[in-house]
Design a protein around this motif. Sequence first.
Motif, PDB file in Angstrom:
ATOM      1  N   GLN A  39       2.899  -5.587   3.225  1.00 35.81           N
ATOM      2  CA  GLN A  39       2.159  -4.430   2.723  1.00 35.81           C
ATOM      3  C   GLN A  39       2.429  -4.337   1.256  1.00 35.81           C
ATOM      4  O   GLN A  39       3.649  -3.940   0.923  1.00 35.81           O
ATOM      5  N   SER A  40       1.271  -3.931   0.601  1.00 36.41           N
ATOM      6  CA  SER A  40       1.610  -3.779  -0.787  1.00 36.41           C
ATOM      7  C   SER A  40       0.588  -2.738  -1.208  1.00 36.41           C
ATOM      8  O   SER A  40      -0.559  -2.778  -0.892  1.00 36.41           O
ATOM      9  N   THR A  41       0.824  -1.753  -2.323  1.00 38.97           N
ATOM     10  CA  THR A  41      -0.296  -0.870  -2.783  1.00 38.97           C
ATOM     11  C   THR A  41      -0.306  -0.881  -4.295  1.00 38.97           C
ATOM     12  O   THR A  41       0.807  -1.082  -4.940  1.00 38.97           O
ATOM     13  N   LEU A  42      -1.363  -0.755  -4.735  1.00 45.24           N
ATOM     14  CA  LEU A  42      -2.003  -0.726  -6.171  1.00 45.24           C
ATOM     15  C   LEU A  42      -2.673   0.451  -6.362  1.00 45.24           C
ATOM     16  O   LEU A  42      -3.884   0.714  -5.837  1.00 45.24           O
ATOM     17  N   GLU A  90      -3.002  -3.393   0.427  1.00 43.39           N
ATOM     18  CA  GLU A  90      -3.226  -4.764   0.937  1.00 43.39           C
ATOM     19  C   GLU A  90      -2.143  -5.065   2.028  1.00 43.39           C
ATOM     20  O   GLU A  90      -1.082  -4.796   1.918  1.00 43.39           O
ATOM     21  N   THR A  91      -2.539  -5.391   3.503  1.00 38.27           N
ATOM     22  CA  THR A  91      -1.744  -5.816   4.481  1.00 38.27           C
ATOM     23  C   THR A  91      -1.752  -6.990   5.041  1.00 38.27           C
ATOM     24  O   THR A  91      -3.249  -7.563   5.360  1.00 38.27           O
ATOM     25  N   ASP A 182      -5.634 -10.548   6.751  1.00 37.22           N
ATOM     26  CA  ASP A 182      -5.552  -9.818   5.435  1.00 37.22           C
ATOM     27  C   ASP A 182      -6.414  -8.786   5.621  1.00 37.22           C
ATOM     28  O   ASP A 182      -7.522  -8.925   5.572  1.00 37.22           O
ATOM     29  N   THR A 183      -6.137  -7.584   5.267  1.00 37.16           N
ATOM     30  CA  THR A 183      -6.928  -6.361   5.367  1.00 37.16           C
ATOM     31  C   THR A 183      -6.621  -5.631   3.847  1.00 37.16           C
ATOM     32  O   THR A 183      -5.487  -5.303   3.522  1.00 37.16           O
ATOM     33  N   ILE A 184      -7.805  -5.168   3.104  1.00 34.28           N
ATOM     34  CA  ILE A 184      -7.721  -4.536   1.822  1.00 34.28           C
ATOM     35  C   ILE A 184      -8.389  -3.560   2.129  1.00 34.28           C
ATOM     36  O   ILE A 184      -9.607  -3.675   2.287  1.00 34.28           O
TER      37      ILE A 184
END
Length: 191
Positions: A39-42, A90-91, A182-184
């Motif tokens: 998981q990442s966050t922007l 995004e996961t 992939d989930t955004i």
Amino acid sequence: MTKHTTAAALFLSLSLALPAAVQAQPDLRSQPIKAVAVQSTLEGEVMVVNTDTRLMTIRLPDGSFEVLRIPPEVSRLDRVRIGNQVRLTETTTAVLEVQRGRDAGAMGRIAFGGVERAPGGNRPAGTMRNTIRLYGQITGIDQSAGTVQVRGADETRTFEIADKSLLGQLKVGDGVVVTIRDTITGEITVR
């Protein structure tokens, strides 16, 4: 429902979409193996939004800039304004199903997805979901890194396995079906 029953039900539902060459293989055995979720966050401030090219530039908290290509499925881009704060998360998850006995030549890739708009509210927000099913073969196992390398028809990808103890049950040459989700999720947090 047991793990084996769930895996069998998942395998049966997937087999309906498989090419005939894959469906006709005898003695398939399926065992689901979960990869590590990433998981990442922007987050940042919108600096430029171009509805024609569908590009948006945001300034990150560290002062750097990120240019995002907004897919055509995303609506309400025209409501995003310079100065808005935006957050994207995004996961990515993956599940590998080992299929010993499947013809390694029956490789392929199926992709599908969708967009959900957030309910109500004036702020643009929503979720994009994409799923890829990669039919391939294990080409490498790294016990110390806890990873499995899978070659598909068009690409080779490496997956970190969540339960490292399962690596001993795998072998190079095993056929696999990898389901990558992939989930955004994106939202304007401040107007």
